[in-house]
Design an enzyme around this catalytic site. Structure first.
Site, PDB file in Angstrom:
ATOM      1  N   GLU A  51      10.562  19.943  38.741  1.00 42.49           N
ATOM      2  CA  GLU A  51       9.904  20.661  37.642  1.00 42.49           C
ATOM      3  C   GLU A  51      10.897  21.277  36.668  1.00 42.49           C
ATOM      4  O   GLU A  51      10.645  21.352  35.463  1.00 42.49           O
ATOM      5  CB  GLU A  51       8.987  21.765  38.207  1.00 42.49           C
ATOM      6  CG  GLU A  51       7.818  21.247  39.036  1.00 42.49           C
ATOM      7  CD  GLU A  51       8.209  20.829  40.456  1.00 42.49           C
ATOM      8  OE1 GLU A  51       9.350  21.139  40.893  1.00 42.49           O
ATOM      9  OE2 GLU A  51       7.390  20.186  41.135  1.00 42.49           O
TER      10      GLU A  51
ATOM     11  N   ARG B 260      -8.717  23.364  38.769  1.00 44.82           N
ATOM     12  CA  ARG B 260      -8.960  22.169  39.574  1.00 44.82           C
ATOM     13  C   ARG B 260     -10.449  21.834  39.674  1.00 44.82           C
ATOM     14  O   ARG B 260     -10.849  20.686  39.511  1.00 44.82           O
ATOM     15  CB  ARG B 260      -8.399  22.406  40.983  1.00 44.82           C
ATOM     16  CG  ARG B 260      -8.755  21.294  41.946  1.00 44.82           C
ATOM     17  CD  ARG B 260      -8.227  21.562  43.357  1.00 44.82           C
ATOM     18  NE  ARG B 260      -8.702  20.519  44.261  1.00 44.82           N
ATOM     19  CZ  ARG B 260      -9.273  20.760  45.431  1.00 44.82           C
ATOM     20  NH1 ARG B 260      -9.444  21.991  45.856  1.00 44.82           N
ATOM     21  NH2 ARG B 260      -9.688  19.763  46.179  1.00 44.82           N
TER      22      ARG B 260
ATOM     23  N   PHE C 254       4.018  25.639  39.972  1.00 45.98           N
ATOM     24  CA  PHE C 254       5.339  25.024  39.785  1.00 45.98           C
ATOM     25  C   PHE C 254       5.788  25.095  38.318  1.00 45.98           C
ATOM     26  O   PHE C 254       6.961  25.309  38.028  1.00 45.98           O
ATOM     27  CB  PHE C 254       5.327  23.570  40.266  1.00 45.98           C
ATOM     28  CG  PHE C 254       4.752  23.410  41.645  1.00 45.98           C
ATOM     29  CD1 PHE C 254       5.205  24.202  42.693  1.00 45.98           C
ATOM     30  CD2 PHE C 254       3.752  22.486  41.895  1.00 45.98           C
ATOM     31  CE1 PHE C 254       4.677  24.075  43.970  1.00 45.98           C
ATOM     32  CE2 PHE C 254       3.211  22.351  43.173  1.00 45.98           C
ATOM     33  CZ  PHE C 254       3.662  23.146  44.214  1.00 45.98           C
TER      34      PHE C 254
END
Lengths: 267, 267
Positions: B58, B167, B83
């Site tokens: 990342e 999500r 992340f």
């Protein structure tokens, strides 16, 4: 060649002037990479002082941003910034802060300072060049202590994965970091073997010898399908006898006497 | 609001990128081995030459995006919120926000609603981290159309933008893309309290509003899709008109919507 050596000497002198005037700075790692910077800006790189943001220009990222004095003095020698501005180095009212700022200093291609990020940024520029079918090249100077940062190896993987043959990474291998010898603080050697195993075209040179630097850039340009890493063996503090190979000169300014001796040695 | 038609904002993000990619050739997308989950795979399928999988790296991804942006690209770098904003915080700070580069960061799977993956993946501090950064703007859209608007809007802003995505599928709230950057959206005129909500909590708040109406309690909901810059006007207006400010967010109360919007009101 002689011209390049003369310019490198001039730049070294200016670096000492700047750090002495500022009463702080990083002479050791600035002096070690000056021959590389000089060769880049006065022979290798295609840059235009009248159009510093030219989209077709070659780019340099000084990932070891603390060597800013060397970059500023080189940019001044080239004509991007006024020589008289150099003495404002690290002054609160100057654009020439301790670490380079791309938004304020003509000729600076990327703001750096937090170690380990330059190679990834260079990859981004190289990727953009590939996408746009431009033939500019991207150079990235890293410290040998800096490559202890894990991100450097993420970037090494990416450069190789994306076959960035328009990228030339340079490790200023002066063998010292703040806390001492790189092999004793956190051993990153063998540096050449590491880059080789990551898929780089690796060239070992003496990074204080201009003919070797010229030759390495030439070879890097002909390597196709993979990035190049030049591992440049250098001397920290190069050119000032009492600073050479001394970790203590990583980040301190000379006294009046030391300054006078240094200028004498560089004259 | 349509409770039956549900779509996750990460899905809307992927679809929006595809549309944007068709009209703007400067759009490039980076991911860190999560393209199936972040839905950047939708863009990657159509524009493989403008999509870069950076692998599980990342920090490299964010810095590479920074490099691309200096060459005129508009990179969207996507991965899970934890992340994108945590692992790569220093890269976002120093290589994106400090030089004010045109990098868009999409953090999917934000909040506790990530669910089964557990605490390591439930990012509850991303708003706090991103809104503290100079130059960074923070968007937290609540439904399908608002997310598509947010992605378009982010592409038009010249500078760093963080877009917080979720999500789980959430109800569609809006029928048209009638949104204004930096302006909250008030639902209802109830004076028994003003509930400020953001992201996936807006639909929950609207559901609660309906339930409370049945009990004779009339509240209003304010959808804060732009966390930074904040909409001061709507806060003051709602405070005056209702005397009760309530916040709901899928984020820690430290540094999130409540902290940023109710400063001076909090007890």
């Amino acid at each position: 060649m002689e011209d390049l050596q003369k310019r490198a000497l001039n730049i070294r002198k200016n670096v000492i002037e700047m750090i002495y005037a500022a009463s702080s700075g990083h002479p050791g790692g600035a002096l070690s990479c000056i021959d590389i910077l000089t060769t880049l800006y006065f022979s290798e790189m295609n840059v235009d002082i009248n159009n510093p943001k030219d989209e077709n220009r070659d780019r340099l990222i000084l990932s070891k941003g603390h060597a800013s004095a060397a970059l500023y003095a080189t940019l001044a020698e080239k004509g991007f910034i006024a020589k008289e501005d150099l003495l404002g180095f690290r002054n609160i009212n100057s654009t020439l802060q301790g670490h380079p700022d791309m938004k304020k200093i003509p000729g600076v291609d990327m703001s750096t300072g937090s170690l380990g990020q330059g190679l990834s940024i260079a990859n981004g520029m190289a990727l953009a060049g590939k996408m746009d079918k431009k033939d500019y090249r991207v150079y990235c100077i890293m410290g040998d202590g800096e490559i202890e940062e894990g991100q450097i190896w993420e970037a090494a993987m990416s450069a190789s994965h994306y076959k960035l043959d328009n990228l030339c990474a340079i490790v200023d291998n002066n063998n010292l970091q703040i806390d001492g010898k790189i092999t004793e603080v956190m051993n990153p050697t063998p540096i050449d073997e590491k880059f080789k195993s990551f898929g780089f075209n690796v060239i070992n040179i003496n990074g204080n010898e201009i003919d070797e630097i010229l030759n390495a850039f030439e070879k890097a340009r002909t390597a196709k399908g993979r990035p190049t890493a030049i591992i440049a063996q250098t001397i920290k503090g190069k050119g000032v006898s009492f600073m050479e190979n001394q970790a203590g000169w990583h980040g301190k300014a000379p006294s009046k006497e030391e300054y006078e001796t240094a200028i004498q040695e560089l004259s | 609001m349509n409770f039956d038609k549900k779509i996750a904002t990460r899905q809307s993000f992927g679809e929006a990128l595809l549309e944007l990619g068709k009209t703007n050739p400067s759009i490039v997308v980076l991911d860190a081995d999560l393209s199936a989950a972040t839905k950047t795979s939708i863009f990657a399928k159509e524009f493989p030459d403008r999509f870069f999988d950076m692998g599980i790296a990342e920090q490299d991804m964010i810095s590479t995006a920074a490099g691309l942006s200096t060459c005129g690209k508009i990179p969207f770098a996507a991965t899970f919120a934890v992340f994108a904003t945590g692992r790569a915080y220093d890269q976002v700070r120093n290589s994106v926000c400090y030089p004010n580069l045109n990098v868009k960061i999409a953090g999917t799977h934000s909040g506790i609603t990530v669910g089964e993956d557990g605490a390591t993946h439930q990012m509850l501090e991303d708003i706090a981290l991103m809104r503290g950064l100079p130059n960074m703007k923070v968007l937290s859209p609540s439904d399908d159309l608002q997310t598509k608007w947010a992605i378009e809007e982010a592409s038009k802003i010249n500078g760093p933008v963080y877009i917080r995505l979720c999500r789980l599928a959430t109800p569609t709230i809006y029928d048209e893309k009638n949104f204004e950057f930096g302006k909250g959206i008030q639902h209802g005129e109830g004076t028994d309290g003003a509930v400020f909500a953001t992201g996936n909590m807006v639909a929950k708040a609207l559901q609660a509003k309906e339930e409370l109406e049945k009990q004779g309690v009339n509240i209003r909901i304010v959808d804060i899709h732009t966390i930074k810059p904040i909409d001061k006007e709507i806060i003051v207006k709602c405070a005056k008109e209702t005397k009760k400010l309530i916040s709901i967010e899928d984020h820690s109360v430290i540094g999130g919507l409540r902290n940023s919007h109710f400063r001076g009101f909090d007890r």
